[in-house]
Motif scaffolding. Sequence first.
Motif: not given
Length: 394
Positions: A59-61, A82, A84, A93, A233, A236-237, A242
Amino acid sequence: MFEDDGYALETLAVRAGQSRSAEGEHSEPIYTTSSYVFPSAAEAAARFSGESPGNVYSRYTNPTVRMFEQRIAAMEGGEAAVATSSGMAAILSLCMALLKSGDKVICSRSVFGTTTALFTRYMVKFGVKVTFVDLTDLQAWKDALDGDTKLLFMETPSNPLCEVADIRAMADLAHSAGAQLVVDNCFCTPALQRPLDLGADIVVHSATKFLDGQGRCVGGVVVGKKDVMDEVVIFLRTCGPSMSPFNAWVFLKGLETLKLRMQAHCTSALDIAWWLQEQPQVAKVNYVGLPSHPNHQLAAAQQSGFGAVFSFTVNGGREAAWQVIDACRIFSVTANLGDAKSTIVHPATTTHGRLSEEDKAKAGIAENLIRISIGLENVEDLKADLARGLSALA
């Protein structure tokens, strides 16, 4: 890393961000995994807390997404990026990460219609104040500033009238009030314009457009200083808009040819803009590459090319514009842009269709306005196709 050694944009577009695995792959791999295995419970805890770097959850990494982020950050001259799920997700975001109730955004009127809707329909629900001003009226921006202003948001060149703002002057104005300048660089890309070099704080893109270049995937990205991107981030997390690893891989491949494509787009667009000016059915051509455009000199100073997207008005109203559009055979009737395939659209009823009639008038979105995005087809074939469209008005 390539991005740290002063390489040219073309080299960064091909090399930056890649970290090869033990397999020694030459092309960037696609990591289609939702999660990652940790060597121990202690390492899992350290990753989740941020004490130890590494992948946690896609989802974020994700390694493929990270390659794209590092590459576009290097190309824009930013510290971090970042990625998206879409260009609008990038703007959302950014706003959710940096704004709170009572904060103010000053936005140019000449932005993408959905950007306007995001501010007026949704951000205001959370108590964010939004003021719209003319893109090129520096005094209007200055008059709108107050102690609550946190972001100045603009597109330059604008969609679809190709108005151009003085980025350095706007950055100075924002910083004088303790605000940040956000530039949507979708139309130029870093191949033609680097807003951060001119003082802007944050750049946003719809990667769907020229960064991809072939209309294959939807995505977005925010670029800026690392501490600001760290806040994005966190959003986003938590909320999850994502970018998928596959889409990131497609955008990486798009970046490799970005400079070459933008040069070709610009050459053909300028040729067609000159030609359109001579057609009796055309009332006005809005292309900043033409010396007749009021912002031509400014664009020449802060851009290395004039872009592929512009608009023109035809003699008549909506019916005339639709006749031209419907008579074209090569140009695709679609609201997307930045494609290898040339596109044509009627902004008043599509991209800006949700605006009120008053807001359309303020933004210059007339019923006889047509927007085109010049692709990579033969320029004479494109002229012939537009001639076919214009002949519908004869």
